[in-house]
Design a protein around this motif. Sequence first.
Motif, PDB file in Angstrom:
ATOM      1  N   LEU A  24      -4.671  14.472  24.235  1.00  0.00           N
ATOM      2  CA  LEU A  24      -4.268  15.450  23.114  1.00  0.00           C
ATOM      3  C   LEU A  24      -5.277  15.732  21.976  1.00  0.00           C
ATOM      4  O   LEU A  24      -5.775  16.627  21.843  1.00  0.00           O
ATOM      5  CB  LEU A  24      -2.935  15.080  22.482  1.00  0.00           C
ATOM      6  CG  LEU A  24      -1.832  15.351  23.129  1.00  0.00           C
ATOM      7  CD1 LEU A  24      -0.710  14.846  22.250  1.00  0.00           C
ATOM      8  CD2 LEU A  24      -1.584  16.989  23.063  1.00  0.00           C
TER       9      LEU A  24
ATOM     10  N   VAL B 152       9.206  13.601  20.069  1.00  0.00           N
ATOM     11  CA  VAL B 152       8.449  13.106  21.183  1.00  0.00           C
ATOM     12  C   VAL B 152       8.714  11.944  21.385  1.00  0.00           C
ATOM     13  O   VAL B 152       9.101  11.004  20.530  1.00  0.00           O
ATOM     14  CB  VAL B 152       6.980  13.349  20.775  1.00  0.00           C
ATOM     15  CG1 VAL B 152       5.946  12.614  21.709  1.00  0.00           C
ATOM     16  CG2 VAL B 152       6.517  14.822  20.505  1.00  0.00           C
TER      17      VAL B 152
ATOM     18  N   ARG C 275       7.637   8.411  23.756  1.00  0.00           N
ATOM     19  CA  ARG C 275       6.389   7.504  24.469  1.00  0.00           C
ATOM     20  C   ARG C 275       6.910   6.970  25.677  1.00  0.00           C
ATOM     21  O   ARG C 275       8.046   6.207  25.520  1.00  0.00           O
ATOM     22  CB  ARG C 275       5.561   6.503  23.629  1.00  0.00           C
ATOM     23  CG  ARG C 275       4.950   6.970  22.387  1.00  0.00           C
ATOM     24  CD  ARG C 275       4.286   5.681  21.695  1.00  0.00           C
ATOM     25  NE  ARG C 275       3.561   6.216  20.320  1.00  0.00           N
ATOM     26  CZ  ARG C 275       2.386   6.532  20.432  1.00  0.00           C
ATOM     27  NH1 ARG C 275       1.653   6.714  21.448  1.00  0.00           N
ATOM     28  NH2 ARG C 275       1.901   6.902  19.253  1.00  0.00           N
TER      29      ARG C 275
ATOM     30  N   PRO D 163       3.650  17.508  30.204  1.00  0.00           N
ATOM     31  CA  PRO D 163       4.130  16.445  30.246  1.00  0.00           C
ATOM     32  C   PRO D 163       3.386  15.237  30.698  1.00  0.00           C
ATOM     33  O   PRO D 163       3.030  15.322  31.580  1.00  0.00           O
ATOM     34  CB  PRO D 163       5.590  16.688  30.876  1.00  0.00           C
ATOM     35  CG  PRO D 163       5.104  18.146  31.447  1.00  0.00           C
ATOM     36  CD  PRO D 163       4.017  18.709  30.985  1.00  0.00           C
TER      37      PRO D 163
ATOM     38  N   VAL E 224       0.911  12.333  16.268  1.00  0.00           N
ATOM     39  CA  VAL E 224       2.015  11.803  17.296  1.00  0.00           C
ATOM     40  C   VAL E 224       2.870  10.894  16.841  1.00  0.00           C
ATOM     41  O   VAL E 224       4.271  11.120  17.174  1.00  0.00           O
ATOM     42  CB  VAL E 224       1.197  11.137  18.599  1.00  0.00           C
ATOM     43  CG1 VAL E 224       2.398  10.470  19.647  1.00  0.00           C
ATOM     44  CG2 VAL E 224       0.344  12.300  19.372  1.00  0.00           C
TER      45      VAL E 224
ATOM     46  N   LEU F   8       0.970  20.529  18.800  1.00  0.00           N
ATOM     47  CA  LEU F   8       1.380  19.405  19.549  1.00  0.00           C
ATOM     48  C   LEU F   8       2.709  19.490  20.416  1.00  0.00           C
ATOM     49  O   LEU F   8       2.625  19.047  21.418  1.00  0.00           O
ATOM     50  CB  LEU F   8       1.334  18.016  18.820  1.00  0.00           C
ATOM     51  CG  LEU F   8      -0.143  17.816  18.235  1.00  0.00           C
ATOM     52  CD1 LEU F   8      -0.024  16.364  17.206  1.00  0.00           C
ATOM     53  CD2 LEU F   8      -1.282  17.795  19.264  1.00  0.00           C
TER      54      LEU F   8
ATOM     55  N   SER G  80       1.735  21.578  23.123  1.00  0.00           N
ATOM     56  CA  SER G  80       0.778  20.766  24.271  1.00  0.00           C
ATOM     57  C   SER G  80       1.652  20.043  24.969  1.00  0.00           C
ATOM     58  O   SER G  80       1.182  19.810  26.265  1.00  0.00           O
ATOM     59  CB  SER G  80      -0.247  20.232  23.469  1.00  0.00           C
ATOM     60  OG  SER G  80      -1.125  21.161  22.789  1.00  0.00           O
ATOM     61  N   VAL G  81       2.548  19.293  24.234  1.00  0.00           N
ATOM     62  CA  VAL G  81       3.226  18.101  25.237  1.00  0.00           C
ATOM     63  C   VAL G  81       4.117  18.858  26.052  1.00  0.00           C
ATOM     64  O   VAL G  81       4.327  18.257  27.259  1.00  0.00           O
ATOM     65  CB  VAL G  81       4.093  17.387  24.076  1.00  0.00           C
ATOM     66  CG1 VAL G  81       4.783  16.182  25.088  1.00  0.00           C
ATOM     67  CG2 VAL G  81       3.012  16.252  23.457  1.00  0.00           C
TER      68      VAL G  81
ATOM     69  N   SER H 142       2.282   7.713  28.112  1.00  0.00           N
ATOM     70  CA  SER H 142       2.585   8.960  28.395  1.00  0.00           C
ATOM     71  C   SER H 142       3.440   9.616  27.315  1.00  0.00           C
ATOM     72  O   SER H 142       4.320   8.773  26.677  1.00  0.00           O
ATOM     73  CB  SER H 142       3.228   9.497  29.842  1.00  0.00           C
ATOM     74  OG  SER H 142       4.434   8.810  29.896  1.00  0.00           O
ATOM     75  N   LEU H 143       3.307  10.766  26.967  1.00  0.00           N
ATOM     76  CA  LEU H 143       4.301  11.695  26.015  1.00  0.00           C
ATOM     77  C   LEU H 143       4.970  12.671  26.613  1.00  0.00           C
ATOM     78  O   LEU H 143       4.666  13.227  27.508  1.00  0.00           O
ATOM     79  CB  LEU H 143       3.299  12.228  24.926  1.00  0.00           C
ATOM     80  CG  LEU H 143       2.519  10.990  24.078  1.00  0.00           C
ATOM     81  CD1 LEU H 143       1.521  12.115  23.142  1.00  0.00           C
ATOM     82  CD2 LEU H 143       3.193  10.147  23.404  1.00  0.00           C
ATOM     83  N   ALA H 144       6.473  12.773  26.128  1.00  0.00           N
ATOM     84  CA  ALA H 144       7.099  13.851  26.505  1.00  0.00           C
ATOM     85  C   ALA H 144       8.130  14.134  25.394  1.00  0.00           C
ATOM     86  O   ALA H 144       8.139  13.414  24.530  1.00  0.00           O
ATOM     87  CB  ALA H 144       8.076  13.424  27.613  1.00  0.00           C
TER      88      ALA H 144
END
Length: 148
Positions: free
Chosen positions: A60, A84, A86, A53, A75, A45, A48-49, A98-100
């Motif tokens: 996901l 990570v 949010r 981004p 997550v 993950l 992937s993130v 969104s996730l970063a």
Amino acid sequence: MPSQNLERSQQVSEQLRSAFKLLIREMRRDSEPSATGLPLMQTMLLVSVAEHPGIGVAELARMQQVRTPTMSAQVKALVDAGLVARGAPDPIDRRRSSLALTAAGNQRLRELHARRMDWLAQRIARLTPAQIDALEAAIEPLTLIARA
């Protein structure tokens, strides 16, 4: 001649599958939580993130082919670990954020990448120069097979 080529392709396919299976098994063993501090799913993950981004949890989940609640739990663990973050909720779909990666997440990913590259480089270094040449020559056709 075409049937010989097909037969040879099938033989090489089986040998290649077996070699990849063994290689992946060893790489996974190196990626166990005791070695990385993260379960394999969470490591995947992070990648992937980093590659996407702003991706959301549902996206996901689709990408990893798991249920959304399962992904939400993974997550949440990454968020709780500070790897990570949010983003603000989407103005159109308030359920989506969104996730970063955080700075700590980027650092962990760099460490994992360096560890894996070192693992692989050490094993390649054990090969003879001719074997390294053969491996190098195989990279292009393997990439073509992967992208076909």
